[in-house]
Write a protein that holds these residues in place. Structure first.
Motif, PDB file in Angstrom:
ATOM      1  N   LEU A 674       9.414 -31.943  -7.642  1.00  0.00           N
ATOM      2  CA  LEU A 674       8.347 -33.107  -7.516  1.00  0.00           C
ATOM      3  C   LEU A 674       7.120 -32.614  -8.688  1.00  0.00           C
ATOM      4  O   LEU A 674       6.400 -33.458  -9.270  1.00  0.00           O
ATOM      5  N   THR A 675       6.767 -31.534  -8.463  1.00  0.00           N
ATOM      6  CA  THR A 675       5.346 -30.826  -9.319  1.00  0.00           C
ATOM      7  C   THR A 675       5.594 -30.970 -10.769  1.00  0.00           C
ATOM      8  O   THR A 675       5.015 -31.439 -11.385  1.00  0.00           O
ATOM      9  N   TYR A 676       6.844 -30.499 -10.890  1.00  0.00           N
ATOM     10  CA  TYR A 676       7.186 -30.483 -12.308  1.00  0.00           C
ATOM     11  C   TYR A 676       7.356 -31.934 -12.992  1.00  0.00           C
ATOM     12  O   TYR A 676       6.920 -32.212 -14.005  1.00  0.00           O
ATOM     13  N   CYS A 677       7.962 -32.738 -12.199  1.00  0.00           N
ATOM     14  CA  CYS A 677       8.388 -34.053 -12.686  1.00  0.00           C
ATOM     15  C   CYS A 677       6.866 -34.932 -12.716  1.00  0.00           C
ATOM     16  O   CYS A 677       6.519 -35.712 -13.553  1.00  0.00           O
ATOM     17  N   GLN A 683      11.823 -38.264 -14.109  1.00  0.00           N
ATOM     18  CA  GLN A 683      12.307 -38.890 -12.918  1.00  0.00           C
ATOM     19  C   GLN A 683      13.165 -37.848 -12.293  1.00  0.00           C
ATOM     20  O   GLN A 683      13.916 -36.884 -12.854  1.00  0.00           O
ATOM     21  N   LEU A 684      13.434 -37.863 -10.968  1.00  0.00           N
ATOM     22  CA  LEU A 684      14.492 -37.100 -10.185  1.00  0.00           C
ATOM     23  C   LEU A 684      14.950 -37.976  -9.075  1.00  0.00           C
ATOM     24  O   LEU A 684      14.411 -39.183  -8.692  1.00  0.00           O
ATOM     25  N   ALA A 685      16.077 -37.712  -8.406  1.00  0.00           N
ATOM     26  CA  ALA A 685      16.698 -38.307  -7.392  1.00  0.00           C
ATOM     27  C   ALA A 685      17.268 -37.842  -6.236  1.00  0.00           C
ATOM     28  O   ALA A 685      17.591 -36.408  -6.396  1.00  0.00           O
ATOM     29  N   VAL A 686      17.221 -38.196  -5.166  1.00  0.00           N
ATOM     30  CA  VAL A 686      17.673 -37.550  -3.713  1.00  0.00           C
ATOM     31  C   VAL A 686      18.753 -38.540  -3.258  1.00  0.00           C
ATOM     32  O   VAL A 686      18.528 -39.760  -3.046  1.00  0.00           O
ATOM     33  N   LEU A 687      20.097 -37.937  -2.891  1.00  0.00           N
ATOM     34  CA  LEU A 687      21.117 -38.501  -2.539  1.00  0.00           C
ATOM     35  C   LEU A 687      21.270 -38.022  -1.122  1.00  0.00           C
ATOM     36  O   LEU A 687      21.555 -36.700  -0.750  1.00  0.00           O
ATOM     37  N   LEU A 739      18.902 -34.115  -7.767  1.00  0.00           N
ATOM     38  CA  LEU A 739      19.072 -34.434  -9.135  1.00  0.00           C
ATOM     39  C   LEU A 739      17.815 -34.322  -9.908  1.00  0.00           C
ATOM     40  O   LEU A 739      16.961 -35.113  -9.921  1.00  0.00           O
ATOM     41  N   PRO A 740      17.397 -32.965 -10.397  1.00  0.00           N
ATOM     42  CA  PRO A 740      16.019 -32.623 -10.626  1.00  0.00           C
ATOM     43  C   PRO A 740      15.425 -33.295 -11.781  1.00  0.00           C
ATOM     44  O   PRO A 740      14.308 -33.616 -12.086  1.00  0.00           O
ATOM     45  N   GLN A 741      16.332 -33.458 -12.900  1.00  0.00           N
ATOM     46  CA  GLN A 741      15.935 -33.683 -14.127  1.00  0.00           C
ATOM     47  C   GLN A 741      16.956 -35.058 -14.724  1.00  0.00           C
ATOM     48  O   GLN A 741      17.825 -34.781 -15.014  1.00  0.00           O
ATOM     49  N   LEU A 742      16.475 -36.152 -14.771  1.00  0.00           N
ATOM     50  CA  LEU A 742      17.233 -37.250 -15.089  1.00  0.00           C
ATOM     51  C   LEU A 742      16.866 -38.071 -16.258  1.00  0.00           C
ATOM     52  O   LEU A 742      15.714 -38.026 -16.685  1.00  0.00           O
ATOM     53  N   GLU A 743      17.879 -38.216 -17.349  1.00  0.00           N
ATOM     54  CA  GLU A 743      17.591 -38.922 -18.558  1.00  0.00           C
ATOM     55  C   GLU A 743      17.285 -40.281 -18.332  1.00  0.00           C
ATOM     56  O   GLU A 743      16.731 -40.953 -18.984  1.00  0.00           O
ATOM     57  N   SER A 744      18.068 -41.021 -17.206  1.00  0.00           N
ATOM     58  CA  SER A 744      18.094 -42.214 -16.992  1.00  0.00           C
ATOM     59  C   SER A 744      18.514 -42.469 -15.599  1.00  0.00           C
ATOM     60  O   SER A 744      19.022 -41.682 -15.049  1.00  0.00           O
ATOM     61  N   PRO A 745      18.005 -43.406 -14.968  1.00  0.00           N
ATOM     62  CA  PRO A 745      18.390 -43.796 -13.713  1.00  0.00           C
ATOM     63  C   PRO A 745      19.809 -44.213 -13.295  1.00  0.00           C
ATOM     64  O   PRO A 745      20.207 -44.085 -12.306  1.00  0.00           O
ATOM     65  N   LEU A 746      20.634 -44.613 -14.477  1.00  0.00           N
ATOM     66  CA  LEU A 746      21.811 -44.818 -14.356  1.00  0.00           C
ATOM     67  C   LEU A 746      22.552 -43.548 -14.182  1.00  0.00           C
ATOM     68  O   LEU A 746      23.900 -43.931 -13.567  1.00  0.00           O
ATOM     69  N   ALA A 779      17.439 -42.307  -3.423  1.00  0.00           N
ATOM     70  CA  ALA A 779      15.973 -42.584  -3.560  1.00  0.00           C
ATOM     71  C   ALA A 779      15.500 -42.020  -4.902  1.00  0.00           C
ATOM     72  O   ALA A 779      16.019 -40.956  -5.164  1.00  0.00           O
ATOM     73  N   LEU A 780      14.722 -42.852  -5.888  1.00  0.00           N
ATOM     74  CA  LEU A 780      14.400 -42.521  -6.888  1.00  0.00           C
ATOM     75  C   LEU A 780      12.878 -42.199  -7.060  1.00  0.00           C
ATOM     76  O   LEU A 780      11.903 -42.924  -6.794  1.00  0.00           O
ATOM     77  N   PHE A 781      12.645 -41.171  -7.655  1.00  0.00           N
ATOM     78  CA  PHE A 781      11.172 -40.713  -7.763  1.00  0.00           C
ATOM     79  C   PHE A 781      10.801 -41.209  -9.359  1.00  0.00           C
ATOM     80  O   PHE A 781      11.400 -40.559 -10.403  1.00  0.00           O
ATOM     81  N   PRO A 782       9.525 -41.847  -9.654  1.00  0.00           N
ATOM     82  CA  PRO A 782       8.547 -42.110  -8.679  1.00  0.00           C
ATOM     83  C   PRO A 782       8.828 -43.549  -8.104  1.00  0.00           C
ATOM     84  O   PRO A 782       8.020 -44.123  -7.450  1.00  0.00           O
ATOM     85  N   ASP A 783       9.809 -44.389  -8.492  1.00  0.00           N
ATOM     86  CA  ASP A 783       9.966 -45.561  -8.015  1.00  0.00           C
ATOM     87  C   ASP A 783       9.999 -45.910  -6.764  1.00  0.00           C
ATOM     88  O   ASP A 783       9.215 -46.967  -6.235  1.00  0.00           O
ATOM     89  N   ASP A 784      10.709 -45.057  -5.973  1.00  0.00           N
ATOM     90  CA  ASP A 784      11.068 -45.433  -4.528  1.00  0.00           C
ATOM     91  C   ASP A 784      10.083 -44.655  -3.695  1.00  0.00           C
ATOM     92  O   ASP A 784       9.945 -44.862  -2.375  1.00  0.00           O
ATOM     93  N   GLY A 785       9.477 -43.438  -4.008  1.00  0.00           N
ATOM     94  CA  GLY A 785       8.394 -42.719  -3.254  1.00  0.00           C
ATOM     95  C   GLY A 785       7.746 -41.593  -4.158  1.00  0.00           C
ATOM     96  O   GLY A 785       8.199 -41.220  -5.243  1.00  0.00           O
ATOM     97  N   SER A 786       6.726 -41.191  -3.667  1.00  0.00           N
ATOM     98  CA  SER A 786       5.955 -40.224  -4.365  1.00  0.00           C
ATOM     99  C   SER A 786       6.090 -38.769  -3.696  1.00  0.00           C
ATOM    100  O   SER A 786       5.389 -37.949  -4.343  1.00  0.00           O
ATOM    101  N   ASP A 787       6.278 -38.826  -2.575  1.00  0.00           N
ATOM    102  CA  ASP A 787       6.681 -37.316  -1.870  1.00  0.00           C
ATOM    103  C   ASP A 787       7.853 -36.913  -1.194  1.00  0.00           C
ATOM    104  O   ASP A 787       8.870 -37.978  -1.392  1.00  0.00           O
TER     105      ASP A 787
END
Length: 810
Positions: A674-677, A683-687, A739-746, A779-787
Motif C-alpha cells: 500500500l505504501t509503494y502504490c 493499483q493492487l488487489a486483495v482476494l 496482487l501488489p502491482q496491477l497493470e489493469s483492474p481486469l 477488493a481493489l485499491f484505491p477504488d474500494d478502500g484506502s487501507d
C-alpha cells in the motif's frame, strides 16, 4: 569630510566581490540530491562559489531528463555525466570535459541470486534494466560474452522494487548507496562490476559546452576551481556536509546511510592519493579503445577538443625578472651584513660545539646500548662504562649496586688484597646510601692497558666523585663512583651526572622489561585458553593477533588467520560492515571523541567451505601517547543460535500446516505494498477465498484428510500466482491473495477465474478423490478502500455475498 572622498575610500577598501553582482550559473545534476554530489554542496556551504563571484543553482534530475541536452540548450551552464560523454563528443556534440570527479566509475550491476555462486552468464535470456549513459555496463556484458541479443534491455525507472519483486533479473546501480539500501532491507543480491573485466571508466564527470568554454573561459575556470575545492572539503568533513545537505537539500535517506555512502565513495574518488578532478589522457584513450572494440565508436577521436586544458596566463616574465633582480640586490646587501655579524658569533661557539659534539656522539652510543633488549644487564653496564672511559681515558668508573638478589653481580673487583682493603676504606662513606651493607662493585679496566692498582697510589693523591643513581632508590639503589689522578671540573660533573641518570634509567628499563614479559605471558595464557576467540587488528585491517580457539570455530589455525586481511576473514557483507564502522570510529576518535561501542553479528568463512556466525564486540587500542592504533575484539560462536532464531522467525510468520505466510506476514506485506502504490500511484488487489464443501470432507474422511486437502489447496494456489504475489492462509479453510502491482483492474478477474477453475478440479487424497470449489471476494485499491482493514472487510463481504448466492441457487 567631503562626500566624494568618503565614497572613493569606501570603494577602495570594500571587497571587489561585494561591489559587483554575482554571476548566476546552473549545474544540472544527473540524479536526485544525495552525497553523490557532496562536493558541490560543500562549495556552496563554504562560500567557495561566492568568493569566485558566482551564484550557483544546483538542479536535481527528473525522470527522463538528459543532462547533456540541458547544457547544450543553454538551460544549464554545467552538468554531471558519465564516461559516455566521449561517445557524445565523437558524434559531434558540443561538449568539453572539465574534471573527473570519480576516479573509478560507481556503476555496477545488481542481480537477484539464482545460483549458489555469482555468475554473470545467468543473465542470458533475462530482463536487464540499464539507465541512460550506462554504455560501460553494456561493454562489460559484451566482454563477458553477452551480446545485445542475449538479454532483454529495459529502460531504467530509478527504483529498486523491480529487482526486489523479480520484474527484472538485474539493474544498473551505484555501488556507493544502492547496495547499502538492499543490505539494510535484508535483500540478498549479487554485485557485478566492469572493473572485474578490465573496464575501468571514470564516473560523475563535470562538463560544459565548448561554446561556453570559448566565450567565457574565466567563468569556467572559476567554477571548476571552486567545485574541486568543495570536493576536497567534502571528503575530509563528510558529517558536516551531510548536516548541511539535510537542511538545504532534504532527502528520504537517513544520516547513517549518508555516512555509509560517504565511506564507500572514498575508494572511488581517491582524494587521499590524487587531487580531485585529475584527468589522465591515456586512460581516456583506453576508454575510447573499449568503446571501439564494442562497436560503439568507429574510430578513436582526437581528444584535444574534449579534455580540459587550463587557460594560458598573461606573460609577465619581464616584470618578474625585474622584480627578482631588485629583490636579489636587496637580499645580497642584507645577507652580507648578516654574515659579518654571524661569523663573529660562530668563531666563539665553534670551540664549544666541537666539545659538545664529542660528548653527544658518546652519549648517543650509550643510549643505543641502553635501548638494546637482547643484552644481559652485566654486559650492558660493562659496555656503557667502557664507552665512558673511552670518552675520558683519565676516568676510572666503578658501579656500586645493592640488592644482590634482584640485580645480578656484574663483575668482581680484580685487585690485590691490599688494594681491595684500600678501596673499602675509601668508599665506606657511601655505604649509608644503600639498604644493606656489602656492595657489589664493578670496575672497568682502561682500554688497551691495565688500570693502575689502588695500592700503587698514596692515599690522598686520588680524586673521587660519586653520583647516586637517579632512579627509584627503593628498587635500584646504587652509586656511580669515578676516580682519577687530577681534580674534577664543572664539565666533568655535568657529564658524570648525565651518565648516572642514563644508567639508572637503563637498569629500570631492564627490570620493567622482565616484568612486562611475565605480564605478557600471563595474558597470552588467558587468551590462548579462552573459549571465545580474542583478536586484535590494526587500522588498515590486518589481523595482528588471534587466539588458538579460532580453529574450533572456523577450522583455520591461528597462524593461517594471522596471514589474512579482515576482508578475507569475513564474508563480503560483514567485511563491508566492519570497514564502515572502522571509518566512522576513526573519524570520531580523530574528532576527540571516545571509540564507539560496536556489537554486531558477523559471518565468517569456515575452512570446510561453509560459513559460521559470531557475535563480535570491539574496543579501541591506544598506545602510550594516547593515539588510536587498532581494535581488540571478542567473537562468540552464534551458528546454532542463528539457526534456531531463523527457524523460530519462520514459524512465527508462516502457517505450520501449509507453509504459506500467516496473517501477520500477509498484513506486513500488504502494508508495504500500500505504501509503494500510494507513492507511485499504482493499483493492487486483495482476494479473499473460502473453500466450498470442505466441512463434508472433514466430517466424512477425518481431520487428516482435511489437512491434506488444505495443503494441496495451498500448493495449487502457490503454483497459479506470480513470484511477486502473496498467498496466505488466514485460518480454517480461508485463504487470502495479494496482487501488489496491477497493470489493469481486469487482471483481478482473470486471476479469480484461474483460481476458481483450479480449485474446481478433483483432488486425489490418500483416502479418496474429492471435488470442492471456492467462493472469492475481491477488493481493489484505491477504488474500494484506502487501507488494509477496509480492503479485507470489503473482500470478506463480497465473498460472503457470493457464498449466499451459491447456496440460494441450489
Amino acid at each position: 569630510m567631503n562626500s566624494r572622498w568618503f565614497w572613493t575610500l569606501l570603494l577602495l577598501c570594500w571587497p571587489a566581490e561585494l561591489l559587483f553582482a554575482a554571476e548566476k550559473v546552473r549545474l544540472q545534476l544527473k540524479w536526485q540530491h544525495g552525497f553523490q554530489f557532496a562536493g558541490y554542496y560543500a562549495a556552496e556551504q563554504q562560500g567557495y562559489y561566492e568568493q569566485a563571484g558566482l551564484k550557483v543553482e544546483l538542479v536535481a534530475a527528473t525522470p527522463g531528463l538528459k543532462v547533456l541536452d540541458e547544457v547544450i540548450a543553454g538551460r544549464a551552464q554545467f552538468g554531471v555525466g558519465t564516461s559516455s560523454l566521449l561517445l557524445d563528443y565523437a558524434k559531434g556534440q558540443d561538449v568539453r570535459l572539465l574534471a573527473n570527479v570519480f576516479q573509478h566509475s560507481a556503476l555496477v550491476l545488481l542481480a537477484r541470486p539464482t545460483a549458489a555462486e555469482p555468475d554473470i552468464q545467468a543473465l542470458r535470456g533475462q530482463k536487464v534494466m540499464l539507465e541512460s549513459g550506462a554504455e560501460e555496463l553494456q561493454a562489460y556484458l559484451s566482454r563477458e560474452g553477452l551480446t545485445a541479443q542475449d538479454y532483454q534491455l529495459i529502460a531504467h525507472r530509478t527504483s529498486l522494487p523491480d529487482l526486489i519483486n523479480g520484474q527484472v533479473a538485474a539493474i544498473s546501480a551505484y555501488s556507493s548507496n544502492e547496495p547499502l539500501i538492499l543490505q539494510q532491507a535484508g535483500v540478498a543480491f549479487y554485485q557485478f562490476t566492469p572493473r572485474s573485466a578490465g573496464i575501468d571508466f571514470y564516473g560523475d564527470n563535470l562538463f560544459t559546452s565548448n561554446k561556453l568554454w570559448q566565450k567565457k573561459p574565466e567563468l569556467v575556470e572559476k567554477f571548476r576551481a571552486a567545485s574541486l575545492r568543495g570536493w576536497s572539503y567534502a571528503m575530509q568533513h563528510p558529517a558536516e556536509v551531510i548536516e548541511y545537505m539535510q537542511q538545504r537539500y532534504p532527502t528520504d535517506t537517513s544520516r547513517a546511510m549518508l555516512l555509509a555512502e560517504a565511506a564507500a565513495m572514498q575508494s572511488l574518488l581517491q582524494t587521499d592519493l590524487i587531487e580531485p578532478g585529475y584527468i589522465n589522457q591515456e586512460r581516456w584513450q583506453h576508454i575510447a579503445s573499449v568503446y571501439q572494440q564494442q562497436g560503439l565508436l568507429s574510430a578513436v577521436p582526437d581528444l584535444a577538443g574534449f579534455l580540459y586544458q587550463a587557460s594560458m596566463p598573461i606573460d609577465l616574465t619581464w616584470v618578474l625578472i625585474a622584480l627578482l633582480v631588485l629583490l636579489g640586490l636587496l637580499l645580497a646587501l642584507a645577507l652580507l651584513a648578516y654574515i659579518t655579524q654571524v661569523n663573529r658569533r660562530l668563531h666563539q661557539l665553534l670551540a664549544q660545539k666541537r666539545q659538545q659534539q664529542s660528548w653527544q656522539h658518546v652519549r648517543s652510543q650509550i643510549l643505543q646500548q641502553l635501548l638494546r633488549d637482547e643484552t644481559a644487564p652485566n654486559e650492558l653496564m660493562t659496555t656503557v662504562l667502557q664507552l665512558l672511559q673511552q670518552f675520558r681515558p683519565s676516568y676510572h668508573p666503578i658501579l656500586l649496586l645493592d640488592r644482590h638478589k634482584e640485580l645480578p653481580q656484574i663483575v668482581h673487583v680484580d685487585l690485590t688484597a691490599a688494594g681491595w682493603a684500600d678501596m673499602q676504606h675509601r668508599i665506606a662513606v657511601f655505604g649509608d646510601d644503600c639498604d644493606t651493607p656489602g656492595l657489589n662493585v664493578l670496575r672497568i679496566p682502561q682500554l688497551g692497558n691495565p688500570s693502575p692498582a689502588f695500592s700503587d697510589a698514596a692515599v690522598g693523591q686520588l680524586q673521587f666523585c660519586a653520583f647516586p643513581l637517579q632512579g627509584d632508590c627503593g628498587q635500584i639503589p646504587g652509586v656511580l663512583l669515578v676516580w682519577q689522578a687530577q681534580s674534577f671540573q664543572t664539565q666533568d660533573y655535568d657529564v658524570l651526572s648525565d651518565v648516572g641518570s642514563m644508567v639508572a634509567i637503563g637498569l629500570e628499563r631492564q627490570r620493567n622489561r622482565e616484568a612486562l614479559k611475565q605480564s605478557e605471558a600471563r595474558h597470552r595464557l588467558l587468551t590462548d585458553h579462552a573459549s571465545d576467540v580474542i583478536w586484535t587488528m590494526d587500522l588498515v585491517g590486518n589481523i595482528t593477533y588471534i587466539s588458538p580457539s579460532v580453529q574450533r570455530q572456523r577450522g583455520f589455525t591461528a597462524e593461517e588467520v594471522m596471514q589474512q586481511h579482515v576482508s578475507e576473514a569475513l564474508t563480503a557483507d560483514s567485511a563491508q560492515l566492519v570497514w564502515n564502522q572502522m571509518l566512522q570510529a576513526t573519524a570520531l576518535v580523530a574528532a576527540g571523541k571516545p571509540y564507539p561501542e560496536f556489537v554486531a553479528d558477523l559471518e565468517q568463512p569456515h575452512k570446510n567451505g561453509g560459513t559460521v556466525w559470531s557475535e563480535v564486540k570491539t574496543a579501541g587500542i591506544y598506545n602510550e601517547a594516547g593515539e588510536f592504533i587498532g581494535v581488540v575484539g571478542v567473537a562468540r560462536d552464534l551458528t546454532e543460535r542463528r539457526k534456531t532464531e531463523q527457524q523460530m522467525r519462520y514459524m512465527a510468520q508462516h502457517d505450520s500446516l501449509t507453509g504459506l505466510p500467516n496473517r501477520a506476514l500477509f498484513m506486513d506485506r500488504l502494508h508495504q505494498a500500500l505504501t509503494y502504490c500510494s507513492r507511485h500511484q499504482r493499483q493492487l488487489a486483495v482476494l479473499l477465498l473460502d473453500l466450498n464443501k470442505f466441512k463434508p470432507v472433514n466430517d466424512e474422511y477425518g481431520h487428516a484428510a482435511g489437512d491434506e486437502l488444505l495443503k494441496a489447496t495451498g500448493e495449487s494456489l502457490r503454483k497459479l500466482l506470480r513470484a511477486s504475489d502473496t498467498v496466505a492462509r488466514l485460518g480454517g479453510d480461508e485463504f487470502v491473495v495479494l496482487l501488489p502491482q496491477l497493470e489493469s483492474p481486469l487482471e483481478v478477474g482473470r486471476v479469480a477465474e484461474k483460481i476458481t477453475a483450479a480449485l474446481s478440479q478433483p483432488f486425489a487424497l490418500s483416502m479418496a478423490t474429492v471435488q470442492i470449489g471456492c467462493s472469492i471476494g475481491q477488493a481493489l485499491f484505491p477504488d474500494d478502500g484506502s487501507d488494509a482493514d477496509q480492503l479485507i472487510r470489503i473482500a470478506d463481504e463480497q465473498m460472503y455475498q457470493q457464498k449466499q448466492l451459491r447456496q440460494q441457487s441450489r
